[in-house]
Design a protein around this motif. Structure first.
Motif, PDB file in Angstrom:
ATOM      1  N   PRO A  56       0.841  -1.193   0.088  1.00  0.00           N
ATOM      2  CA  PRO A  56       0.108  -0.101   0.244  1.00  0.00           C
ATOM      3  C   PRO A  56       0.727   1.099   0.046  1.00  0.00           C
ATOM      4  N   ALA A  57       0.398   2.374  -0.850  1.00  0.00           N
ATOM      5  CA  ALA A  57       1.057   3.602  -0.902  1.00  0.00           C
ATOM      6  C   ALA A  57       1.053   4.390   0.152  1.00  0.00           C
ATOM      7  N   ALA A  58       2.112   5.143   0.676  1.00  0.00           N
ATOM      8  CA  ALA A  58       1.987   6.330   1.561  1.00  0.00           C
ATOM      9  C   ALA A  58       1.587   7.406   0.796  1.00  0.00           C
ATOM     10  N   THR A  59       0.459   8.212   1.143  1.00  0.00           N
ATOM     11  CA  THR A  59       0.328   9.436   0.413  1.00  0.00           C
ATOM     12  C   THR A  59       0.894  10.617   1.098  1.00  0.00           C
ATOM     13  N   LEU A  60       1.032  11.362   0.371  1.00  0.00           N
ATOM     14  CA  LEU A  60       2.246  12.766   0.902  1.00  0.00           C
ATOM     15  C   LEU A  60       1.749  13.844  -0.021  1.00  0.00           C
ATOM     16  N   ALA A  61       1.169  14.761   0.809  1.00  0.00           N
ATOM     17  CA  ALA A  61       0.751  16.074   0.166  1.00  0.00           C
ATOM     18  C   ALA A  61       1.422  17.232   0.973  1.00  0.00           C
ATOM     19  N   LEU A  62       2.102  18.036   0.126  1.00  0.00           N
ATOM     20  CA  LEU A  62       2.746  19.188   0.349  1.00  0.00           C
ATOM     21  C   LEU A  62       2.209  20.537  -0.011  1.00  0.00           C
ATOM     22  N   PRO A  67       6.810  31.892   2.038  1.00  0.00           N
ATOM     23  CA  PRO A  67       7.091  32.605   0.762  1.00  0.00           C
ATOM     24  C   PRO A  67       7.756  31.619  -0.041  1.00  0.00           C
ATOM     25  N   ARG A  68       8.530  30.687   0.426  1.00  0.00           N
ATOM     26  CA  ARG A  68       9.223  29.593  -0.466  1.00  0.00           C
ATOM     27  C   ARG A  68       9.897  28.525   0.487  1.00  0.00           C
ATOM     28  N   CYS A  69      10.281  27.425  -0.238  1.00  0.00           N
ATOM     29  CA  CYS A  69      10.775  26.434   0.712  1.00  0.00           C
ATOM     30  C   CYS A  69      11.233  25.511  -0.298  1.00  0.00           C
ATOM     31  N   ARG A  70      12.646  25.085  -0.190  1.00  0.00           N
ATOM     32  CA  ARG A  70      13.160  23.916  -0.756  1.00  0.00           C
ATOM     33  C   ARG A  70      12.756  22.489  -0.459  1.00  0.00           C
ATOM     34  N   VAL A  71      12.270  21.917  -1.438  1.00  0.00           N
ATOM     35  CA  VAL A  71      11.666  20.448  -1.060  1.00  0.00           C
ATOM     36  C   VAL A  71      12.282  19.413  -1.639  1.00  0.00           C
ATOM     37  N   GLY A  89       1.755  28.600  -2.297  1.00  0.00           N
ATOM     38  CA  GLY A  89       0.585  28.282  -3.041  1.00  0.00           C
ATOM     39  C   GLY A  89       0.860  27.184  -3.945  1.00  0.00           C
ATOM     40  N   GLN A  90       1.838  26.767  -3.989  1.00  0.00           N
ATOM     41  CA  GLN A  90       1.911  25.608  -4.958  1.00  0.00           C
ATOM     42  C   GLN A  90       1.836  24.297  -3.918  1.00  0.00           C
ATOM     43  N   THR A  91       1.341  23.084  -4.539  1.00  0.00           N
ATOM     44  CA  THR A  91       0.955  21.998  -3.997  1.00  0.00           C
ATOM     45  C   THR A  91       1.461  20.618  -4.670  1.00  0.00           C
ATOM     46  N   LEU A  92       2.168  19.680  -3.764  1.00  0.00           N
ATOM     47  CA  LEU A  92       2.421  18.694  -4.433  1.00  0.00           C
ATOM     48  C   LEU A  92       2.006  17.361  -3.851  1.00  0.00           C
ATOM     49  N   TRP A  93       1.331  16.296  -4.599  1.00  0.00           N
ATOM     50  CA  TRP A  93       0.784  14.888  -4.066  1.00  0.00           C
ATOM     51  C   TRP A  93       1.791  13.786  -4.515  1.00  0.00           C
ATOM     52  N   PHE A  94       2.302  13.006  -3.601  1.00  0.00           N
ATOM     53  CA  PHE A  94       3.031  11.736  -3.997  1.00  0.00           C
ATOM     54  C   PHE A  94       2.128  10.389  -3.356  1.00  0.00           C
ATOM     55  N   ALA A  95       2.580   9.456  -4.118  1.00  0.00           N
ATOM     56  CA  ALA A  95       2.249   8.221  -3.430  1.00  0.00           C
ATOM     57  C   ALA A  95       3.035   7.111  -3.819  1.00  0.00           C
ATOM     58  N   VAL A 109       5.535  25.086   5.112  1.00  0.00           N
ATOM     59  CA  VAL A 109       4.804  24.079   4.359  1.00  0.00           C
ATOM     60  C   VAL A 109       3.730  23.420   5.154  1.00  0.00           C
ATOM     61  N   ASP A 110       2.483  23.034   4.801  1.00  0.00           N
ATOM     62  CA  ASP A 110       1.761  22.202   5.457  1.00  0.00           C
ATOM     63  C   ASP A 110       1.924  20.734   4.922  1.00  0.00           C
ATOM     64  N   VAL A 111       1.898  19.834   5.639  1.00  0.00           N
ATOM     65  CA  VAL A 111       2.388  18.380   5.300  1.00  0.00           C
ATOM     66  C   VAL A 111       1.214  17.779   5.861  1.00  0.00           C
TER      67      VAL A 111
END
Length: 134
Positions: A56-62, A67-71, A89-95, A109-111
């Motif tokens: 099963p995949a872990a889901t990650l939302a950032l 103002p900015r963050c190195r990810v 304002g940028q959002t990323l999703w991973f699984a 960052v909201d994680v």
């Protein structure tokens, strides 16, 4: 003495020269357009990778709120999914089964891991963690 060129031949040479110049201009325009298109696509973020693992995949939302963050997000021992600076304002999703995450500013960052929000980090502090299916 000089060689004489008939008026008809002169018109024909002018026509060929003009046609060659038009062809060069059109070819230059096509190459410039193609180069610009490639440059724009190279700057677009890659779409999130889909997992085919049986685990099963872990889901990650950032979601960047500062103002900015190195990810940095990567699969342990495998692919680097993202390694760049994101802005507000940028959002990323991973699984994926496991995801290594490094944030240069934990307070920017909201994680969310598996749908649960991680406690906010300290402003300006670097944080590293592994997201796993919980």
């Amino acid at each position: 003495m000089g060689r004489h060129v008939s008026p008809q031949r002169m018109r024909s040479l002018r026509g060929v020269t003009v046609l060659a110049l038009v062809g060069i201009v059109v070819l230059t325009g096509v190459l410039a357009f193609a180069g610009h298109s490639i440059w724009v696509r190279a700057r677009e973020p890659a779409p999130p990778r889909r997992t085919t693992a049986a685990v099963p995949a872990a889901t990650l939302a950032l979601s960047v709120t500062g103002p900015r963050c190195r990810v940095f997000v990567g699969v342990p021992g495998g692919d680097i999914l993202v390694n760049r600076t994101l802005v507000r304002g940028q959002t990323l999703w991973f699984a994926d089964a496991r995801l290594n995450v490094v944030l240069s500013d934990a307070g920017a960052v909201d994680v969310y891991v598996n749908g649960v929000r991680r406690p906010p980090g300290e402003q300006g502090r670097r944080v590293a963690f592994t997201a796993v299916r919980g």
